[in-house]
Structures are given as C-alpha cells and as structure tokens.
Design a protein around this motif. Structure first.
Motif, PDB file in Angstrom:
ATOM      1  N   GLY A 278       5.989   8.709   6.116  1.00 29.41           N
ATOM      2  CA  GLY A 278       6.655   7.837   6.482  1.00 29.41           C
ATOM      3  C   GLY A 278       6.230   5.444   7.154  1.00 29.41           C
ATOM      4  N   THR A 279       7.126   5.538   6.679  1.00 28.95           N
ATOM      5  CA  THR A 279       7.296   4.129   6.984  1.00 28.95           C
ATOM      6  C   THR A 279       8.114   3.753   8.567  1.00 28.95           C
ATOM      7  OG1 THR A 279       8.956   3.154   6.314  1.00 28.95           O
ATOM      8  CG2 THR A 279       6.516   3.637   5.380  1.00 28.95           C
ATOM      9  N   PHE A 280       7.603   2.436   9.229  1.00 26.46           N
ATOM     10  CA  PHE A 280       8.095   2.237  10.338  1.00 26.46           C
ATOM     11  C   PHE A 280       8.138   0.262  10.379  1.00 26.46           C
ATOM     12  CE2 PHE A 280       3.996   3.376  12.447  1.00 26.46           C
ATOM     13  CZ  PHE A 280       4.272   2.155  13.018  1.00 26.46           C
ATOM     14  N   GLN A 281       9.376  -0.123  10.842  1.00 19.45           N
ATOM     15  CA  GLN A 281       9.563  -1.441  11.287  1.00 19.45           C
ATOM     16  C   GLN A 281       9.495  -1.578  12.678  1.00 19.45           C
ATOM     17  OE1 GLN A 281       9.475  -3.887   8.067  1.00 19.45           O
ATOM     18  NE2 GLN A 281       9.160  -5.540   9.747  1.00 19.45           N
ATOM     19  N   THR A 282       8.936  -2.884  13.567  1.00 24.16           N
ATOM     20  CA  THR A 282       8.970  -3.447  15.130  1.00 24.16           C
ATOM     21  C   THR A 282       9.359  -4.512  14.413  1.00 24.16           C
ATOM     22  OG1 THR A 282       6.687  -4.271  14.747  1.00 24.16           O
ATOM     23  CG2 THR A 282       6.691  -2.102  15.491  1.00 24.16           C
ATOM     24  N   GLU A 283       9.489  -5.286  15.251  1.00 19.90           N
ATOM     25  CA  GLU A 283       9.682  -6.548  15.555  1.00 19.90           C
ATOM     26  C   GLU A 283       8.283  -7.954  15.185  1.00 19.90           C
ATOM     27  OE1 GLU A 283      11.208  -8.230  18.735  1.00 19.90           O
ATOM     28  OE2 GLU A 283      12.323  -6.704  20.032  1.00 19.90           O
ATOM     29  N   GLN A 284       7.543  -6.733  15.214  1.00 18.15           N
ATOM     30  CA  GLN A 284       6.153  -7.627  15.011  1.00 18.15           C
ATOM     31  C   GLN A 284       5.611  -7.836  13.637  1.00 18.15           C
ATOM     32  OE1 GLN A 284       4.712  -8.368  18.611  1.00 18.15           O
ATOM     33  NE2 GLN A 284       4.804 -10.086  19.190  1.00 18.15           N
ATOM     34  N   GLY A 285       5.207  -6.236  12.836  1.00 14.02           N
ATOM     35  CA  GLY A 285       5.285  -5.477  12.189  1.00 14.02           C
ATOM     36  C   GLY A 285       5.472  -4.484  11.448  1.00 14.02           C
ATOM     37  N   TYR A 286       4.502  -3.838  10.427  1.00 12.27           N
ATOM     38  CA  TYR A 286       5.054  -2.649   9.959  1.00 12.27           C
ATOM     39  C   TYR A 286       3.643  -1.535   9.950  1.00 12.27           C
ATOM     40  CZ  TYR A 286       6.135  -0.682   5.585  1.00 12.27           C
ATOM     41  OH  TYR A 286       6.729   0.392   4.449  1.00 12.27           O
ATOM     42  N   GLY A 287       4.056  -1.187   9.871  1.00  5.89           N
ATOM     43  CA  GLY A 287       3.541   0.727   9.684  1.00  5.89           C
ATOM     44  C   GLY A 287       3.453   1.626   8.970  1.00  5.89           C
ATOM     45  N   LEU A 288       2.667   3.034   8.792  1.00  2.00           N
ATOM     46  CA  LEU A 288       3.000   3.604   7.618  1.00  2.00           C
ATOM     47  C   LEU A 288       2.304   4.829   8.606  1.00  2.00           C
ATOM     48  CD1 LEU A 288       0.858   2.379   4.398  1.00  2.00           C
ATOM     49  CD2 LEU A 288       3.179   2.695   4.805  1.00  2.00           C
ATOM     50  N   LYS A 289       2.756   6.025   8.270  1.00  5.22           N
ATOM     51  CA  LYS A 289       2.409   7.352   9.082  1.00  5.22           C
ATOM     52  C   LYS A 289       2.180   8.441   8.308  1.00  5.22           C
ATOM     53  CE  LYS A 289       4.845  10.695  12.203  1.00  5.22           C
ATOM     54  NZ  LYS A 289       5.911  10.652  13.465  1.00  5.22           N
ATOM     55  N   PHE A 290       1.157   8.810   8.217  1.00  4.58           N
ATOM     56  CA  PHE A 290      -0.284   9.790   7.905  1.00  4.58           C
ATOM     57  C   PHE A 290       0.277  11.651   8.742  1.00  4.58           C
ATOM     58  CE2 PHE A 290      -1.250   6.229   6.318  1.00  4.58           C
ATOM     59  CZ  PHE A 290      -1.275   5.382   5.078  1.00  4.58           C
ATOM     60  N   LYS A 291      -0.086  12.522   7.720  1.00 11.23           N
ATOM     61  CA  LYS A 291      -0.748  13.324   8.767  1.00 11.23           C
ATOM     62  C   LYS A 291      -2.483  13.194   9.307  1.00 11.23           C
ATOM     63  CE  LYS A 291       2.780  16.965   6.815  1.00 11.23           C
ATOM     64  NZ  LYS A 291       2.897  17.831   5.687  1.00 11.23           N
TER      65      LYS A 291
ATOM     66  N   ALA B  15       0.812  -1.430   0.359  1.00 10.56           N
ATOM     67  CA  ALA B  15      -0.086  -0.105  -0.143  1.00 10.56           C
ATOM     68  C   ALA B  15       1.001   1.396  -0.357  1.00 10.56           C
ATOM     69  CB  ALA B  15      -1.163   0.210   1.008  1.00 10.56           C
ATOM     70  N   LYS B  16       2.065   1.396   0.664  1.00  5.27           N
ATOM     71  CA  LYS B  16       3.156   2.900   0.581  1.00  5.27           C
ATOM     72  C   LYS B  16       3.146   2.800  -1.023  1.00  5.27           C
ATOM     73  CE  LYS B  16       6.450   4.944   2.157  1.00  5.27           C
ATOM     74  NZ  LYS B  16       5.966   6.425   1.630  1.00  5.27           N
TER      75      LYS B  16
ATOM     76  N   ASP C 197      -0.042  10.244  -4.469  1.00  4.64           N
ATOM     77  CA  ASP C 197       0.101  11.402  -3.566  1.00  4.64           C
ATOM     78  C   ASP C 197      -0.581  13.252  -4.921  1.00  4.64           C
ATOM     79  OD1 ASP C 197       1.675  13.703  -2.141  1.00  4.64           O
ATOM     80  OD2 ASP C 197       3.037  13.732  -3.165  1.00  4.64           O
ATOM     81  N   HIS C 198      -1.228  13.820  -4.654  1.00  4.26           N
ATOM     82  CA  HIS C 198      -1.586  14.750  -4.116  1.00  4.26           C
ATOM     83  C   HIS C 198      -2.478  15.738  -3.459  1.00  4.26           C
ATOM     84  CE1 HIS C 198      -5.177  17.379  -5.592  1.00  4.26           C
ATOM     85  NE2 HIS C 198      -5.048  16.684  -7.185  1.00  4.26           N
ATOM     86  N   PRO C 199      -2.055  16.915  -2.843  1.00  2.74           N
ATOM     87  CA  PRO C 199      -2.032  17.769  -1.490  1.00  2.74           C
ATOM     88  C   PRO C 199      -3.744  18.233  -1.254  1.00  2.74           C
ATOM     89  CG  PRO C 199      -1.620  19.375  -3.833  1.00  2.74           C
ATOM     90  CD  PRO C 199      -1.788  17.620  -4.050  1.00  2.74           C
ATOM     91  N   LEU C 200      -4.773  17.348  -2.305  1.00  6.58           N
ATOM     92  CA  LEU C 200      -6.080  16.758  -1.126  1.00  6.58           C
ATOM     93  C   LEU C 200      -6.270  15.668  -0.837  1.00  6.58           C
ATOM     94  CD1 LEU C 200      -8.758  18.891  -3.960  1.00  6.58           C
ATOM     95  CD2 LEU C 200      -8.241  19.885  -2.075  1.00  6.58           C
ATOM     96  N   LEU C 201      -5.264  14.772  -1.128  1.00 10.55           N
ATOM     97  CA  LEU C 201      -5.348  13.190  -0.247  1.00 10.55           C
ATOM     98  C   LEU C 201      -4.742  13.221   1.205  1.00 10.55           C
ATOM     99  CD1 LEU C 201      -5.593  11.176  -3.472  1.00 10.55           C
ATOM    100  CD2 LEU C 201      -7.626  11.761  -2.230  1.00 10.55           C
ATOM    101  N   ILE C 202      -4.947  12.501   1.918  1.00  6.91           N
ATOM    102  CA  ILE C 202      -3.960  11.894   3.138  1.00  6.91           C
ATOM    103  C   ILE C 202      -2.776  11.639   2.773  1.00  6.91           C
ATOM    104  CG2 ILE C 202      -4.519   9.885   2.841  1.00  6.91           C
ATOM    105  CD1 ILE C 202      -4.331  10.141   6.394  1.00  6.91           C
ATOM    106  N   GLN C 203      -1.927  12.316   3.416  1.00  7.07           N
ATOM    107  CA  GLN C 203      -0.219  12.652   3.058  1.00  7.07           C
ATOM    108  C   GLN C 203       0.314  11.384   3.622  1.00  7.07           C
ATOM    109  OE1 GLN C 203       1.566  16.014   3.089  1.00  7.07           O
ATOM    110  NE2 GLN C 203       3.871  15.408   1.714  1.00  7.07           N
ATOM    111  N   CYS C 204       1.023  10.245   3.493  1.00  9.43           N
ATOM    112  CA  CYS C 204       1.592   9.385   3.750  1.00  9.43           C
ATOM    113  C   CYS C 204       2.997  10.062   4.019  1.00  9.43           C
ATOM    114  CB  CYS C 204       2.290   8.195   2.635  1.00  9.43           C
ATOM    115  SG  CYS C 204       3.276   6.648   3.847  1.00  9.43           S
TER     116      CYS C 204
END
Length: 141
Positions: free
Chosen positions: A95-108, A78-79, A86-93
């Motif tokens: 960054g990403t991050f990895q944990t020992e057990q998972g994965y995440g996306l960070k948005f404004k 999905a990243k 990517d567009h100014p009117l859509l939520i902006q991703c």
C-alpha cells in the motif's frame, strides 16, 4: 538539528528540521532507519499485531542533502517499480499513503539485512567486503 521522539517507546529520530509524525500515533514503532541518504526514513511498525516496514519521504534526516520534493517524487515512482518486480521472494509492497508533508510505501515486514548500509560499510567495502550484504547477495546462485 531537531530531535523527535517517536511512538510510546520514545524512539529518537534526529532531523535537520521539524516534521510532523502524528500519522505514526496509531501504530507501535519498534525500529527506525534514519541514516538513509536517499531522502527516505524507514520505520518498523506493528499494526493490528502484524509487523510492517514503512518507507517514507517528506522529512529531512541528517544524511539527506537533496530536495524533499524530489525525494517524494522518487518514492512515488518507486511504487511502479515494486509493482513491476512483484515476486514471492521479494518484499511485497502492500500500500501507499499520503500525509500533509510526505508520502509513504507500506510493505510486509521480513527479517533481513540492509543492502546499502553506508553507516557500516564504505563505498569500497560495500562492493568488495565478504561481510557486506550486497556482496553476499551477489554471490548467491
């Protein structure tokens, strides 16, 4: 079922099995979206006085019955989609991050409505009710 308290304000998260959320200790969690059937659990967090939205795969919530590794893989894929649309009117991703057990996306963080809130709308209502966020979006010009 396992109940986990998240953050200093002790928000309750219900899971099918234990999952380590120590990676959230460095931020303030102000809301949790844990009824997703996608394999993701989402968090509203405050970090350095800014609000962010976290989409995380790796923990088994009560709604998700699929494979956790598949949920993580889909979120990683999905990243690429978020980068492509990517567009100014859509939520902006941002960054990403990895944990020992998972994965995440960070948005404004933005104020808005969930497009697939199956806890409020049946599948039929999601596509037909005038109160459905999905129907509201589709009716815009």
């Amino acid at each position: 079922m396992v109940k986990v308290c998240i953050g200093s304000n002790k928000l309750l998260l219900e899971l099918r099995e234990y999952h380590d959320f120590n990676w959230l200790k460095a931020v303030k969690v102000f809301t949790i979206f844990d009824q997703q059937d996608s394999g993701n659990i989402c968090f509203g967090i405050i970090e350095n006085d800014e609000r962010y939205f976290i989409k995380y795969a790796g923990a088994r919530n009560l709604e998700y019955t699929g494979d956790i590794k598949s949920a993580i893989k889909r979120l990683k894929e999905a990243k690429k989609v978020y980068q492509h649309i990517d567009h100014p009117l859509l939520i902006q991703c941002i960054g990403t991050f990895q944990t020992e057990q998972g994965y995440g996306l960070k948005f404004k963080w933005v104020e808005g409505e969930c497009m697939h809130n199956h806890w409020d709308f049946t599948p039929f209502e999601k596509y037909n009710s005038p109160d459905s966020p999905f129907v509201k979006l589709r009716s815009l010009s």
